[in-house]
Write an enzyme that holds these catalytic residues in place. Structure first.
Site, mmCIF file in Angstrom:
data_model
loop_
_atom_site.group_PDB
_atom_site.id
_atom_site.type_symbol
_atom_site.label_atom_id
_atom_site.label_comp_id
_atom_site.label_asym_id
_atom_site.label_seq_id
_atom_site.Cartn_x
_atom_site.Cartn_y
_atom_site.Cartn_z
ATOM 1 N N LYS A 170 -71.190 123.771 -26.423
ATOM 2 C CA LYS A 170 -71.896 125.052 -26.529
ATOM 3 C C LYS A 170 -73.081 124.904 -27.488
ATOM 4 C CE LYS A 170 -71.059 129.678 -28.243
ATOM 5 N NZ LYS A 170 -70.080 130.641 -28.720
ATOM 6 N N ARG A 218 -63.453 128.909 -27.558
ATOM 7 C CA ARG A 218 -62.065 128.875 -27.088
ATOM 8 C C ARG A 218 -61.805 129.822 -25.924
ATOM 9 N NH1 ARG A 218 -62.677 130.258 -32.222
ATOM 10 N NH2 ARG A 218 -62.164 132.338 -32.989
HETATM 11 O O1 F6P Z 1 -64.855 122.881 -34.535
HETATM 12 C C1 F6P Z 1 -64.536 124.045 -33.887
HETATM 13 C C2 F6P Z 1 -65.454 124.349 -32.738
HETATM 14 O O2 F6P Z 1 -66.574 125.000 -33.192
HETATM 15 C C3 F6P Z 1 -64.710 125.176 -31.706
HETATM 16 O O3 F6P Z 1 -64.694 126.512 -31.972
HETATM 17 C C4 F6P Z 1 -65.424 124.783 -30.462
HETATM 18 O O4 F6P Z 1 -64.654 125.110 -29.347
HETATM 19 C C5 F6P Z 1 -65.579 123.312 -30.672
HETATM 20 O O5 F6P Z 1 -65.858 123.191 -32.036
HETATM 21 C C6 F6P Z 1 -66.630 122.630 -29.841
HETATM 22 O O6 F6P Z 1 -67.905 123.158 -30.076
HETATM 23 P P1 F6P Z 1 -69.116 122.869 -29.112
HETATM 24 O O7 F6P Z 1 -68.783 123.388 -27.761
HETATM 25 O O8 F6P Z 1 -70.288 123.567 -29.716
HETATM 26 O O9 F6P Z 1 -69.336 121.388 -29.066
#
Ligand code: F6P
Length: 547
Positions: A214, A275
């Site tokens: 994300k 999540r």
């Molecule tokens: O470290 C926790 C977190 O921010 C989660 O909430 C999230 O799902 C995961 O890391 C991955 O984040 P990203 O999709 O930004 O790589």
């Protein structure tokens, strides 16, 4: 009425409600109550279960009476859960510390009514990303989308972590029996062994990489993505990347800069937490694994649970009841953990998935007023598939000193109807919930031989009185899985509302990420360590000595 977009969640200390005080007094009595006694009421199941078309939720094997339920339901009212539910679905800014709504429910809402976040029509955006996922997954599955040498894609490697990994990994495993011809692999760890072993035997000509992040800043994912890009470039050349890399991110610019073609970048939004992102573009591997129609069924399942949650009176509302029962044991019986025990090997990743949903959401010790909390929040969620767990940790569930409320889950119709396997599986499920609830009296044990001396009697004693929820669903399908996932999401939401915490942020993961950057530079063999604690200094020194 106030402008909905400015409405916040209530900020009520649950311990100051009259229901909480009454529950405390009531719990003193209930701690002395035996499930064996409660079940003398032959209508107990009838009173303490609820149902949708596909799920039966039996909560009769809990240490509750009608009075317990009445008080818990009144706690939900006093903590303004009904208002909070409306706020969530309406897109109010309920994730206040990040100034965002939490609109994952919009991703599975099939309606066309325009909804706006920051002036943008999110319904149109959601539809357009879904259309893009549909077209892309169909092209890859049918082989219409070829690799650089003209061969169809056969293998997909999904690179992501946390919410960008657990959802698709759990769902594709759970729905294995629906799979298309594509092989989907997941890499989440930054340990090189995982990506190295995954890449072994793969051909760049027929492999598609999905970089799912994300933020597009997560170190583990970007490190794996760079390794995958190098692996591919060394074998096929960078110019061929276009057909072999896709990205899922809220930061399109970063994905483009990484070298991914715009046509293969799938959007996420800040108003959906990591999540909860399985319902959007993070579901792309699911579309590839089971087909887009299957993914749509999964969304429909989630939406069915949303309707149930939003429209059913609380006394028959599954997520609300599950949330309240969890609070009952966590706050009034001191149960620190909660086990999730699926009796279906396809669901072997479910507990890990639900762990993030519950613990990243409700593992908080500051309330919505910014004050330190004086009561327990967020239990530790753990578990394993049922029959495997029976032969490892169930001993503690039956005879340990801790109270561990358990959720038992199983399908009535198996995915593989071979011989008597499924009846045996279900018999185990039911027998375990009986044993936990009712234990075993001495008379029923029928002590014989050596046992007659009674020397072993204390060791063979099963006190029982250990609470369980039984969640029996019709069959494991994309639809029922969608319902189950949404059921747990809403449960966690209701608990967060009552505990007066912000469930949609995760500030607690930031410090570790920041320190990792600093420590990483200190691990450089040519650099001095400027960490001050002797433990880390000692560990780094040994690491360097061994390197
Ligand atoms: O470290 C926790 C977190 O921010 C989660 O909430 C999230 O799902 C995961 O890391 C991955 O984040 P990203 O999709 O930004 O790589």
């Amino acid at each position: 009425m106030a402008n909905r977009s400015t409405m916040a969640l209530p900020k009520i200390n649950p311990t100051e409600t009259s229901s909480w005080q009454k529950l405390q007094a009531h719990a003193v009595k209930m701690r002395r109550t035996q499930l064996r006694e409660l079940f003398k009421d032959t209508r107990r199941f009838e009173k303490f279960h609820c149902k949708t078309a596909d799920i039966l939720f039996d909560f009769s094997k809990n240490l509750i009476t009608a009075e317990t339920l009445r008080l818990l339901l009144s706690l939900a009212e006093e903590c303004q859960v009904p208002e909070a539910v409306e706020s969530q679905f309406s897109g109010d800014v309920i994730n206040e510390t990040e100034n965002q709504p939490a609109l994952h429910t919009a991703l599975r809402n099939p309606g066309d009514r325009p909804r706006f976040v920051n002036g943008k029509n999110i319904t149109a955006e959601i539809r357009s990303v879904l259309e893009k996922m549909k077209a892309f997954s169909q092209r890859v599955i049918t082989g219409a989308q070829k690799g650089y040498s003209g061969k169809p894609i056969t293998d997909v490697v999904h690179l992501g972590i946390g919410g960008s990994h657990l959802g698709p990994a759990m769902v594709t495993e759970a729905l294995k029996h629906y799979r298309t011809r594509l092989r989907i692999r997941f890499v989440s760890s930054v340990d090189a062994a995982q990506i190295a072993e995954t890449l072994q035997g793969l051909s760049p000509e027929t492999t598609l990489f999905i970089v799912a992040s994300k933020s597009f800043t997560t170190e583990e994912t970007l490190t794996n993505a760079r390794t995958a890009r190098n692996w591919f470039a060394q074998r096929a050349g960078t110019p061929q990347m276009a057909k072999h890399f896709a990205a899922i991110s809220a930061d399109e610019r970063a994905a483009l800069d990484f070298g991914i073609a715009q046509a293969q970048v799938f959007a996420l939004w800040d108003w959906v937490g990591g999540r909860h992102s399985i319902w959007g573009a993070i579901g792309l591997p699911v579309c590839l694994a089971i087909g887009f129609d299957g993914f749509e069924e999964f969304l429909k399942g989630g939406y069915k649970m949303d309707l149930h949650f939003a429209q059913t009176p609380f006394e028959r509302n599954m997520p609300v009841l599950m949330a309240l029962l969890g609070i009952w044991y966590h706050n009034f019986f001191g149960a620190e953990t909660q086990a999730v025990l699926p009796y279906d090997p396809h669901l072997h990743r479910l507990t890990a998935y639900l762990q993030q949903g519950a613990m990243e959401s409700n593992g908080k010790s500051v309330d919505r007023n910014g004050n330190r909390i004086g009561y327990a929040t967020g239990p530790i969620v753990w578990g394993e598939t049922g029959t495997d767990g029976q032969h490892s940790f169930y001993q503690l569930l039956h005879q340990g000193t801790q109270l561990v409320p358990c959720d038992f889950l199983a399908p009535a119709i198996p995915s593989h109807p071979i011989g008597g396997h499924h009846a045996k599986l279900l018999a185990n499920f039911l027998a375990q919930t009986q044993a936990l609830a009712f234990g075993q009296t001495q008379a029923a044990r029928g002590l014989k031989g050596r046992d007659q001396t009674e020397a072993l009697a204390p060791f063979k004693r099963f006190e029982g009185n250990r609470p369980t929820n039984s969640i029996l669903f019709k069959k494991l399908t994309p639809d029922s899985l969608g319902q189950l996932v949404a059921l747990y999401e809403h449960k966690v939401f209701v608990q967060g509302v009552i505990w007066n915490i912000y469930s949609f942020d995760q500030w607690g993961v930031m410090l570790g990420k920041r320190l990792t950057k600093k420590v990483l530079s200190e691990l450089d063999l040519n650099r001095d360590v400027d960490t001050s604690d002797s433990s880390t200094i000692g560990l780094i020194a040994q690491y360097k000595a061994w390197r």
